[in-house]
Each structure stands twice: as C-alpha cells, then as structure tokens.
Write a protein that holds these residues in place. Structure first.
Motif, short mmCIF file in Angstrom:
data_model
loop_
_atom_site.label_atom_id
_atom_site.label_comp_id
_atom_site.label_asym_id
_atom_site.label_seq_id
_atom_site.Cartn_x
_atom_site.Cartn_y
_atom_site.Cartn_z
N GLU A 265 0.83 -1.21 0.00
CA GLU A 265 0.00 0.00 0.00
C GLU A 265 0.86 1.25 0.00
O GLU A 265 0.52 2.26 -0.64
CB GLU A 265 -0.94 -0.02 1.20
N THR A 266 1.99 1.21 0.70
CA THR A 266 2.90 2.35 0.72
C THR A 266 3.44 2.64 -0.67
O THR A 266 3.50 3.80 -1.12
CB THR A 266 4.07 2.09 1.69
N GLN A 267 3.85 1.60 -1.39
CA GLN A 267 4.33 1.77 -2.76
C GLN A 267 3.24 2.31 -3.67
O GLN A 267 3.49 3.21 -4.49
CB GLN A 267 4.84 0.44 -3.31
N GLN A 268 2.03 1.79 -3.55
CA GLN A 268 0.93 2.25 -4.39
C GLN A 268 0.67 3.74 -4.17
O GLN A 268 0.50 4.50 -5.13
CB GLN A 268 -0.34 1.46 -4.08
N LYS A 269 0.66 4.17 -2.92
CA LYS A 269 0.42 5.57 -2.60
C LYS A 269 1.56 6.46 -3.08
O LYS A 269 1.36 7.63 -3.43
CB LYS A 269 0.22 5.74 -1.10
N GLU A 270 2.77 5.91 -3.11
CA GLU A 270 3.92 6.67 -3.59
C GLU A 270 3.85 6.86 -5.10
O GLU A 270 4.15 7.95 -5.61
CB GLU A 270 5.22 5.95 -3.23
N LEU A 271 3.42 5.84 -5.82
CA LEU A 271 3.40 5.91 -7.29
C LEU A 271 2.20 6.71 -7.80
O LEU A 271 2.36 7.62 -8.62
CB LEU A 271 3.37 4.50 -7.88
N LEU A 272 1.02 6.37 -7.34
CA LEU A 272 -0.22 6.98 -7.83
C LEU A 272 -1.16 7.21 -6.65
O LEU A 272 -2.09 6.43 -6.41
CB LEU A 272 -0.87 6.07 -8.89
N PRO A 273 -0.94 8.29 -5.91
CA PRO A 273 -1.70 8.52 -4.67
C PRO A 273 -3.21 8.58 -4.87
O PRO A 273 -3.96 8.15 -3.99
CB PRO A 273 -1.17 9.88 -4.19
N GLY A 274 -3.67 9.11 -6.00
CA GLY A 274 -5.11 9.22 -6.23
C GLY A 274 -5.69 8.09 -7.04
O GLY A 274 -6.90 8.07 -7.33
N ASP A 275 -4.84 7.12 -7.44
CA ASP A 275 -5.27 5.94 -8.19
C ASP A 275 -5.85 6.29 -9.56
O ASP A 275 -6.74 5.60 -10.07
CB ASP A 275 -6.27 5.12 -7.39
N GLU A 276 -5.36 7.37 -10.17
CA GLU A 276 -5.75 7.67 -11.56
C GLU A 276 -4.90 6.84 -12.52
O GLU A 276 -3.85 6.31 -12.15
CB GLU A 276 -5.55 9.16 -11.88
N CYS A 277 -5.35 6.75 -13.76
CA CYS A 277 -4.52 6.18 -14.81
C CYS A 277 -3.78 7.31 -15.52
O CYS A 277 -4.19 8.48 -15.47
CB CYS A 277 -5.35 5.38 -15.81
N VAL A 278 -2.68 6.98 -16.18
CA VAL A 278 -1.82 7.99 -16.80
C VAL A 278 -1.41 7.54 -18.19
O VAL A 278 -1.13 6.35 -18.42
CB VAL A 278 -0.55 8.23 -15.96
N GLU A 279 -1.39 8.48 -19.12
CA GLU A 279 -0.68 8.28 -20.38
C GLU A 279 0.10 9.56 -20.67
O GLU A 279 -0.36 10.65 -20.35
CB GLU A 279 -1.60 7.93 -21.54
N ASP A 280 1.30 9.41 -21.24
CA ASP A 280 2.06 10.61 -21.57
C ASP A 280 1.67 11.11 -22.96
O ASP A 280 0.81 10.52 -23.63
CB ASP A 280 3.57 10.39 -21.40
N CYS A 281 2.28 12.19 -23.38
CA CYS A 281 1.87 12.86 -24.62
C CYS A 281 2.81 12.59 -25.78
O CYS A 281 2.72 13.27 -26.81
CB CYS A 281 1.76 14.37 -24.38
N ASN A 282 3.72 11.64 -25.63
CA ASN A 282 4.59 11.30 -26.74
C ASN A 282 3.82 10.58 -27.85
O ASN A 282 2.77 9.98 -27.60
CB ASN A 282 5.73 10.39 -26.27
#
Length: 426
Positions: A265-282
């Motif tokens: 849970e600590t790792q999850q909160k460190e990576l994506l605290p709000g639990d959104e998905c992400v894509e970059d703009c490349n």
C-alpha cells in the motif's frame, strides 16, 4: 479445438473462464456479428436491448484481441482531435463528431452500472507532458474539449503533477476527472454475459471463413453457418483476410504491456496517490495504472505489422524505470503484447458493404471508448437511424501507400520522425 487467451494478467484474473460452444449447425439470426471484442459486444448489447436476435461468431475467445489485452484506460475523443477534423473535413463534421467524442466512456459506465459488471472501474485519468511543448498542447486540448462541452478538466503544473504521480519526469499534466480505468477482459466478459441474459448467443472458436452477400447474407464457419438479415464485421486487427478490401485500409500494430507483482500500500500511494490512470503525450506513448489488486500495469511502444517482440520485458521495463526508478528490482509477473488497428488518417473507418453488411474498424489507439460508441452507432443504423453512421462513414478511407509490402516500413519511418520530435521537444 479450444483456443486459450494470451498469457496476460487479465486472463489470469478473469472472473468468467467459461468456454462458449463452437457453432456446429446452420442457424438464423436477425443480426450476425463477426468478433466478440468491444465493437461486437457493444453492438450486440445495444441491439439486444432493442429486441433483435443477435448471434456473435468469435474465431478465438471473447475479448481475445485488443479488447482483452489493452491498458484499460477510458480516454476520450478520437486519435485525431476535433481541431484536426475541422481543418480537414469541415465545421459541420467536426461538430457532429464532437457531439459524440465523449460518449464512449458514458456507454461503458452505463453498461457497468446497468448490468452490475465487476471490472474494478475507477475514476480519473491524467495526460502527462514530458516537455514544455506538450504542456502547451495540453492547454490547447483543455480549451478545445471545453468548447465541445467537456468539463471536469484541470491543468497541473510541474509541482502539482507530483501530487498525483510519484515521479519528477513530467513538466505538467491535464487531469480529466471523467476519465478512468478498469479490468478490460472482465468488462468484455461482463458485456458478453449481459448480452446472453438478453437472449443473444456467442459462439467461440468459430472463425468465419466466408461471407456470402445477398438479401440475407450467409456466414460460414468450419462446422456451421448463420443466415441473417444484417451482418456487422467487427474483427478489427484480428479480422485476418476475411474481407481483403478492409484489411488493405488499415494496419495491425502491436503494443506491449507488463504487470508487476502486487505492490505494498505504501508503494501504491507513492506511485499513484489518487489511483488515476496515466498516459504521456509522446507519439509513441507510455501508459500506466494500478490494478484492482495493487499491481502496476505499464505499457508502451509500438511494433508495426503486428510483429510479436521476443523480449517484451526488455522493451518496457526500462520505460517503467525511467518513470519510476524506485521500482528497480520489482518482479514482473506478466508480460504480453496485443494488436490495435491503425488507419492512415488515424480516424475510425465506418462503412457498409451492399445494403446490409456494416463494419467499423481502425480506432488507432483509442479503441476502448470509440468501439463502445461504434456499437451505439451501428445498432442505430441497423434500426434505420443513420445520422451518426452517415457522419462517420463520410470520412474518406485511404489505402496505405505501398500496399501490404511497404506500409510497415513507411509507417515505422514516420513513427521514428515523431519519436525524435518527442525527444527533442519540438
């Protein structure tokens, strides 16, 4: 012979592992659909809700292709946005397509709620800018989408984005609160179960070998046939050579995905605290999110012509560690690839062969929402309400230059050009 799903995290964690029967007789239906991915399932479910007798013929398994292998992210609009559509096809087409551009996600949520589909659906999506040029483009995207009535958008600067993503990699981001993410194969399985409850029938391992056109088209498999009033071709990147003129208008492309071991849970909160998905703009973008059981799902890269890379982890792990160096040494439990269908103009292709064979394909990386929208559009066209279909079918459909032989190297060269632009920030 029963075909298995690819060895993905999604297949391993799918709720429904029941194998549907193979077609072994000659039957009839109001509508026969080729392909049990999102396009076919959304079309079938919309039609079944209208009272049509629907049969889906799937050559492999439900969600076998991109629908069961993708990043699981609700990303709105099309692979080309409305400003491009307006410049190239006029204001009226852009207005009509803009009115539909955010509908796919709404359809997904409607199905999940209405049919109680358990697919770990969560809200929130982020477009992350890797450089200042991309951040300016996100500012333009926000204005463009708001002009088409899409709200719930928030620009994040370099400091703010680090509250959402545990990395210093990004210059800023656009938070789309109506975006989201989910388990894609469980969504497909849930939609299939909903269709079956409404009287629809799905046959797996029932590849269509031949389509005979006519007032009542007939579709043949190795052991049976379906005669129907209407046909919907929804094989997309996995259609094979069934209808060659559709294949020549688009090119299968592969993307690779890895899934880590469950994180604390600590790792999850460190990576994506709000639990959104992400894509970059490349142009050759990375995308990532947390699974329902706390794993990081990370995808990216493109292989042209649907080649299967031999070492997926060696392609994607360095990307993951560029974003999250703190994950060095984390075990990778799953790695797989899947194909999407790219069109020359990166816009979906809708059309009709004769008077009663419909198709939709080529979502060019935006297939999750566009395919669900396609189901609504195709089902209404079959019912006789063709306004939305006519708009989409009016877009010109070009063949790839060089035909099947040269479309792969031509497209790869173009991708290399845009990839270099991404790296240089120009």
């Amino acid at each position: 012979m029963t075909v298995s799903h690819t060895s993905s995290y999604y297949a391993a964690s799918a709720h429904d592992k029941v194998v549907r029967p193979t077609l072994t007789e000659d039957i009839t239906a109001d509508v026969c659909i080729v392909g049990a991915g999102y396009t076919g399932l959304s079309t079938g479910l919309h039609l079944a809700e209208m009272g049509y007798k629907v049969v889906i013929l799937e050559g492999s398994r439900i969600g076998f292709g991109a629908s069961g292998r993708n990043g699981g992210q609700i990303v709105h609009s099309y692979s080309r946005d409305m400003d491009f559509i307006e410049r190239n096809y006029g204001k009226s087409t852009a207005k009509a397509m803009g009115d539909m551009a955010f509908e796919g996600g709404t359809i997904i949520r409607k199905f999940v709620d209405k049919y109680d589909i358990d697919c770990d659906l969560k809200d929130g999506g982020i477009f992350a800018a890797c450089n200042k040029k991309q951040l300016r483009e996100l500012e333009d995207k926000k204005s463009l989408w708001e002009a088409y009535g899409h709200e719930n958008l928030e620009l994040l600067d370099k400091q703010e984005v680090q509250k959402y993503i545990g990395t210093s990699r990004y210059e800023g981001a656009l938070l789309d609160k109506s975006g989201g993410h989910f388990h894609p194969l469980n969504l497909a399985m849930g939609e299939a179960a909903a269709l079956e409850k409404l009287g629809g029938t799905i046959y797996e391992c029932s590849e269509v070998t031949r389509v005979v056109e006519g007032s009542k088209p007939k579709l043949y498999t190795a052991q049976g046939s379906v005669t129907a009033d209407f046909v919907v071709v929804a094989g997309n990147a996995y259609l094979g050579g069934l209808i060659p003129k559709l294949e020549a208008k688009a090119m299968p492309c592969g993307t690779q995905v890895i899934t880590t071991e469950p994180l604390s849970e600590t790792q999850q909160k460190e990576l994506l605290p709000g639990d959104e998905c992400v894509e970059d703009c490349n142009y050759l973008l990375d995308y990532f999110r947390l699974s329902g059981d706390g794993r990081l799902i990370y995808g990216g890269g493109v292989t042209y012509g649907a080649r299967e890379p031999s070492k997926i982890e060696s392609l994607i792990v360095p990307k993951m560690l560029t974003t999250f160096p703190q994950l060095k040494g984390t075990k990778i439990d799953y790695a797989w690839t899947g194909n999407f269908l790219l069109t020359l103009m990166r816009l979906p292709q809708f059309g009709r062969i004769g008077s009663n064979i419909y198709y939709a394909q080529g979502y060019s990386g935006h297939g999750i929402t566009s395919s669900h929208l396609a189901g609504r559009i195709l089902s209404q066209a079959i019912k006789g309400q063709t306004e939305s279909f006519d708009v989409m079918a009016s877009l010109p459909q070009y063949y790839f230059p060089g035909g099947r032989t040269f479309r792969v190297p031509y497209t790869a060269l173009g991708a290399l050009y845009y990839s270099l632009r991404d790296k240089l920030g120009i």
